[in-house]
Each structure stands twice: as structure tokens, then as C-alpha cells.
Scaffold this active site. Structure first.
Site, PDB file in Angstrom:
ATOM      1  N   SER A 140       0.851  -1.189   0.000  1.00  0.00           N
ATOM      2  CA  SER A 140       0.000   0.000   0.000  1.00  0.00           C
ATOM      3  C   SER A 140       0.887   1.239   0.000  1.00  0.00           C
ATOM      4  O   SER A 140       2.065   1.170   0.360  1.00  0.00           O
ATOM      5  CB  SER A 140      -0.860   0.004   1.273  1.00  0.00           C
ATOM      6  OG  SER A 140      -1.400   1.299   1.515  1.00  0.00           O
ATOM      7  N   TYR A 181      -3.175  -0.158  10.041  1.00  0.00           N
ATOM      8  CA  TYR A 181      -3.036  -0.532   8.624  1.00  0.00           C
ATOM      9  C   TYR A 181      -1.645  -0.158   8.111  1.00  0.00           C
ATOM     10  O   TYR A 181      -0.978  -0.963   7.459  1.00  0.00           O
ATOM     11  CB  TYR A 181      -4.111   0.197   7.830  1.00  0.00           C
ATOM     12  CG  TYR A 181      -4.196  -0.142   6.371  1.00  0.00           C
ATOM     13  CD1 TYR A 181      -3.649   0.713   5.414  1.00  0.00           C
ATOM     14  CD2 TYR A 181      -4.848  -1.292   5.936  1.00  0.00           C
ATOM     15  CE1 TYR A 181      -3.747   0.424   4.060  1.00  0.00           C
ATOM     16  CE2 TYR A 181      -4.949  -1.576   4.573  1.00  0.00           C
ATOM     17  CZ  TYR A 181      -4.403  -0.722   3.649  1.00  0.00           C
ATOM     18  OH  TYR A 181      -4.491  -1.009   2.307  1.00  0.00           O
TER      19      TYR A 181
END
Ligand code: NAP
Ligand code: GCO
Length: 270
Positions: free
Chosen positions: A150, A163
């Protein structure tokens, strides 16, 4: 003189791919691209309803896929699923660790149990699934592992502490698998999608009560040189490249597919 390059280097003909969490979204788009490049598709999702949904979507797309119900955090279940795939379909040549969740919450308001759960799914599970497929890849002398990282493997922002920690860890797990098993002809790389329009980011794109775009939506459009959200299909070519022979000397690399957002400081406010 022999050609230096052949388009066949991008072929996945006859390869068996496992894409985790691939009933829809990014995983589905990557698996569909692999099928278009000739691969045999296996995928899992967390319950039968999702697997059935995925199977019908693959069928609609003309893809013969094999679907399995398995929670990626369940190490015994993953080991059993990989064995079942090897028995029913064949040995796995390509693994895409795609399954993942996000929980947006200010860090001080996040329960530690929620932090641990997200790390378990987004970081520990890719470790579990990679461990399950690596022995056979090593024995056969080749393998491709692609971890879906990501932008948050590089950047933080408010409300995504768990995250970002998971995806930052996944970046380093990717580099470590590359380091530890590169000599066995295993290539382990990551794909770092930018902001992609999937159910996971739907809350960030919801139209406001007055019909205007969500402020975060407008922010991402302004921060992305491509001036748009990505779509799952934007990841197809990069994913096929990293799964193919064309990337046999690419190892430990995180390929950001983000429309340029990581390269761009942003425009001066008018
Ligand atoms: P998504 O729409 O939420 O799909 C994720 C898939 O993973 C879903 O099918 C989900 O099933 C499944 N999953 C979740 N937990 C699981 C578990 N424990 N076991 C098995 N399957 C599980 O997400 P996406 O946007 O396609 O993202 C896919 C991957 O790309 C994720 O790793 C995400 O972090 C990453 N990513 C996304 C973006 C983006 O902008 N969308 C950008 C960068 C990276 P459920 O439906 O039950 O949740
Ligand atoms: C968020 C988004 C991002 C994207 C993606 C960006 O809340 O900031 O969900 O985390 O999902 O990971 O690369």
C-alpha cells in the site's frame, strides 16, 4: 541474431495461481488478468457466500476458477487448503497475498484487540500463506510471491495506524522473503496500489448530502498527478509482469501503481 525479448515472457500459460481474498475487488482483477495471461486460478475467501459470489463472477468473465473457503489467519486451514489445491489442481506457481482489511480509527480510540486483528490479517496471514506455498516452490526450483502492500507501506495518515504498521511490515516481509529465498529462484515482490475504487475505499468516496464529492475524494484527486482514483484493472499489467518470467531478476521490489501520488508534493493552495 536471437531476439532480446519475446512477448511470451509475459505469458502465464499453464501456471497455477493462488490469489487470496479474490471474490471481488483488487484480488479479482488480478486473478482475471492472470487467467487472461493463461494461468489457472485458485482463490479463497472467508465464507462460502463470498466464494460462491466469486465463482459466479469468474464464470461470467469466462474464467474457470477454483474457490476455497478459508480464513487466511487460520494456519492449519491454510496448510490444508494448499494441500487440497495441490491435490485437486496442482502445485502453486504464483501466490498473491491480497486478502486484507482496514479499520480507520484515531489511534488513541483504537482498541488493542482491533490493532492486533488487523496486523493478524494484513501481515501475519501473508507470512502464513507464504510459508504454506514456499516448500513446494523451492522443491520445484521456481516461484513467484506478490504481496499487496500500500502507499501506507511508505506514508502514514490520521486513523490508519494499524493498517500502516501492517503494510509497512508487509513491505519488509516482502524484502526478507526475497533475501532468504532468492537463491532458490523465488521472486518475492510487492505491489503498492494508490487509492483504488473498491468497497474498501467506498467510505472515502461517498457523495455528501448536498451531492458534492467527499472532501477526501477531492483531496486524492488533487494529490494524484493522474487526477483520478485508480481502478482494480490498473493493477492487471503490473501484477502479470511480477508473476511472469519477464521479472525473473526483479526481487524484493515494491512496485507502486499509484498514478504518481507518492512522487508528488501537491499543488500550492490558490
Ligand atoms: P476489499 O474490497 O475489502 O477486498 C478484500 C478481500 O479480502 C475481500 O474479499 C475480503 O473478504 C477478503 N478478506 C478479508 N479478510 C479476510 C480473511 N481473514 N481471510 C480471507 N479473506 C479475507 O479490498 P480491496 O480494496 O480489494 O483490497 C485488496 C488488497 O489491496 C488489500 O490487502 C488492501 O489492503 C490492498 N489495498 C487496497 C487499496 C485500495 O485503495 N482499495 C490500496 C492499496 C492496497 P470480506 O468481503 O469478508 O471482507
Ligand atoms: C485510506 C485508504 C488507503 C488505501 C490504500 C492506499 O484510508 O487511507 O484506505 O489506505 O486503501 O492502502 O494505498
Amino acid at each position: 541474431m536471437e531476439k532480446a525479448f519475446s512477448i511470451s515472457q509475459f505469458s502465464l500459460e499453464g501456471k497455477i495461481a493462488l490469489v487470496t481474498g479474490a471474490s471481488y475487488g483488487i484480488g479479482f482483477a488480478i486473478a482475471k488478468a492472470y487467467a487472461d495471461a493463461g494461468a489457472i486460478i485458485t482463490f479463497n475467501d472467508i465464507n462460502q457466500e463470498l466464494v460462491d459470489k466469486g465463482l459466479s463472477l469468474y464464470k461470467e468473465a469466462g474464467v474457470k476458477a477454483y474457490g476455497y473457503v478459508c480464513d487466511v489467519t487460520d494456519e492449519v486451514g491454510i496448510q490444508a487448503m494448499v494441500k487440497q489445491i495441490e491435490d485437486e489442481v496442482g502445485p502453486i506457481d504464483i501466490l498473491v497475498n491480497n486478502a486484507g482489511i482496514i479499520k480507520r480509527s484515531p489511534m488513541l480510540e483504537m482498541k488493542t484487540s482491533d490493532f492486533r486483528k488487523l496486523i493478524d490479517i494484513d501481515l501475519t496471514a501473508p507470512f502464513i500463506v507464504a510459508k504454506a506455498v514456499l516448500p513446494s516452490m523451492i522443491e520445484r526450483g521456481h516461484g513467484k510471491i506478490i504481496n499487496i502492500c500500500s502507499m501506507m507501506s511508505e506514508l502514514g495518515r490520521e486513523t490508519v495506524a494499524a493498517y500502516a504498521a501492517a503494510k509497512g511490515g508487509l513491505k519488509m516481509l516482502t524484502k526478507n522473503i526475497a533475501s532468504e529465498y532468492g537463491s532458490a529462484n523465488i521472486q518475492c515482490n510487492g505491489i503498492g496500489p494508490g487509492y483504488i475504487a473498491t468497497p474498501q475505499t467506498a467510505p472515502l468516496r461517498e457523495l455528501q448530502a448536498d451531492g458534492t464529492r467527499h472532501p477526501f475524494d477531492q483531496f486524492i484527486i488533487a494529490k494524484t498527478p493522474a487526477a483520478r482514483w485508480g481502478v482494480p484493472e490498473d493493477l492487471a499489467g503490473p501484477a502479470v509482469f511480477l508473476a511472469s518470467e519477464a521479472s525473473n531478476f526483479v526481487n524484493g521490489h515494491i512496485l507502486y501503481v499509484d498514478g504518481g501520488i507518492l512522487a508528488y508534493i501537491g499543488k500550492q493552495p490558490e
